[in-house]
Enzyme design. Structure first.
Site, PDB file in Angstrom:
ATOM      1  CG  ASP B  42     -14.027   7.430   1.757  1.00  0.00           C
ATOM      2  OD1 ASP B  42     -13.156   7.156   0.654  1.00  0.00           O
ATOM      3  OD2 ASP B  42     -15.018   7.212   1.996  1.00  0.00           O
ATOM      4  CD  GLU B 114      -9.504   7.801   1.092  1.00  0.00           C
ATOM      5  OE1 GLU B 114     -10.412   7.971   0.130  1.00  0.00           O
ATOM      6  OE2 GLU B 114      -9.396   6.907   1.714  1.00  0.00           O
TER       7      GLU B 114
END
Lengths: 226, 226
Positions: B42, B114
């Site tokens: 992320d 992610e």
């Protein structure tokens, strides 16, 4: 305004000096200001801190990593770092901001700190930014405690008491002082089984309770060490 | 379960194959899951997208850059990319998640995407992650429109009418259908001066209004082109 002093403090020499100048320019001073660099720097910083924490705490769950990161990149931390580098002295501020002390305002300093990190990334690339962030946050990264950080004092106190199988603390409002628009709450925190009573003050009941809880937590921690 | 297909799709060859396996492991399957990699990924993704947008839109203010980034890293976008790579086929899911169709749930796919980006960063370093993210988002980055993105249809419609010095649209609830726990709202959007009326449906009044506004906005855009 010379930025040589800041360059020395940063221990990074810009190839493109305009980047540093822009990072130090508040929107009150010029349209060519540090806001875009701040956006970029915020991204670099968040990511580099995430990576440092990932490496440093190989067993910490994602939620705790997030809390640690929030602690390290929050406005207060960044403005402290900026203050340590005397960033305020080198800021380009509009007249109004200068008069109202913008050079020492935490939000202005934190934004400039992010912009400087963004500028170093653009100027020196990923390795330069990683080196800078690692250095600026080194002491904080070494001292950070995954167990306590990011939790408020009331939660910490409650967990500490529960771990000792004790009852929850009792909070009571002792007094509400001052005019309606600037009231001060005085609140007590009482833990009967430990014979601990503390008092906190704040502009809201919640703030006063937090302060009282913090003082109680510190008292208990001291007792524990005796 | 073989991940060769996914490796081909990703066009990145892992030195440490365990990293890819972990990125594909949902918490329902094992304690050694992808949650920490997702945290790291992320961060990498947010930063790389910030950098791409910074370069691509040299005059866009910070607020608009933030909105564009939010659009590019949101769950829906990431799950679409994951679906394009057939990530769902390679996920390690617990029995419950398998039965309830976790392999096609947008949140599960976005998290895995992610985590894969985080795994590539750990395995191949910053250049490998930058190359991957640039490639995965290339089409979206090329087609993104800074003027419209991130704004909801009602705001877009309002701005469009104001620019033409027209009155604001009128919204009216036409009907509320269905049982209490699954109501459907039907709402009209009327712009008298343009003789445009549209109708939207949704599980809330707000959602129905947004759909009606979207349809009205598209009608006006078409008229403008004629």
């Amino acid at each position: 305004m010379s930025e040589t002093g800041l360059v020395r403090q940063l221990a990074y020499k810009f190839k493109d000096k305009n980047l540093l100048a822009r990072a130090l320019t508040h929107r009150s001073y010029s349209g060519n200001n540090n806001e875009r660099l701040e956006f970029l720097g915020d991204g670099v910083l968040n990511f580099l801190v995430a990576h440092q924490l990932y490496q440093r705490f190989p067993n910490l769950p994602e939620g705790d990593l997030s809390r640690l990161r929030a602690e390290l990149v929050k406005e207060q931390t960044l403005s402290e770092i900026a203050t340590g580098l005397s960033v305020g002295e080198f800021l380009n501020l509009g007249e109004g901001e200068l008069k109202s002390g913008g050079w020492r305002r935490p939000s202005v300093l934190a934004d400039a700190m992010e912009a400087i990190i963004g500028a170093v990334f653009l100027d020196g690339g990923y390795p330069a930014a990683a080196e800078l962030v690692g250095r600026l946050l080194q002491r904080r990264l070494e001292n950070i405690n995954p167990k306590s950080i990011g939790k408020d004092a009331k939660s910490l106190l409650q967990e500490c008491l529960q771990a000792q199988k004790l009852n929850l603390p009792e909070y009571a409002v002792l007094a509400i002082e001052g005019e309606a628009h600037c009231q001060i709450f005085r609140v007590s925190c009482h833990i009967p089984e430990l014979e601990v009573t503390t008092e906190g003050k704040g502009s809201s009941r919640r703030a006063a309770e937090q302060q009282a809880a913090q003082l109680a937590y510190e008292k208990i921690a001291k007792k524990g060490k005796k």
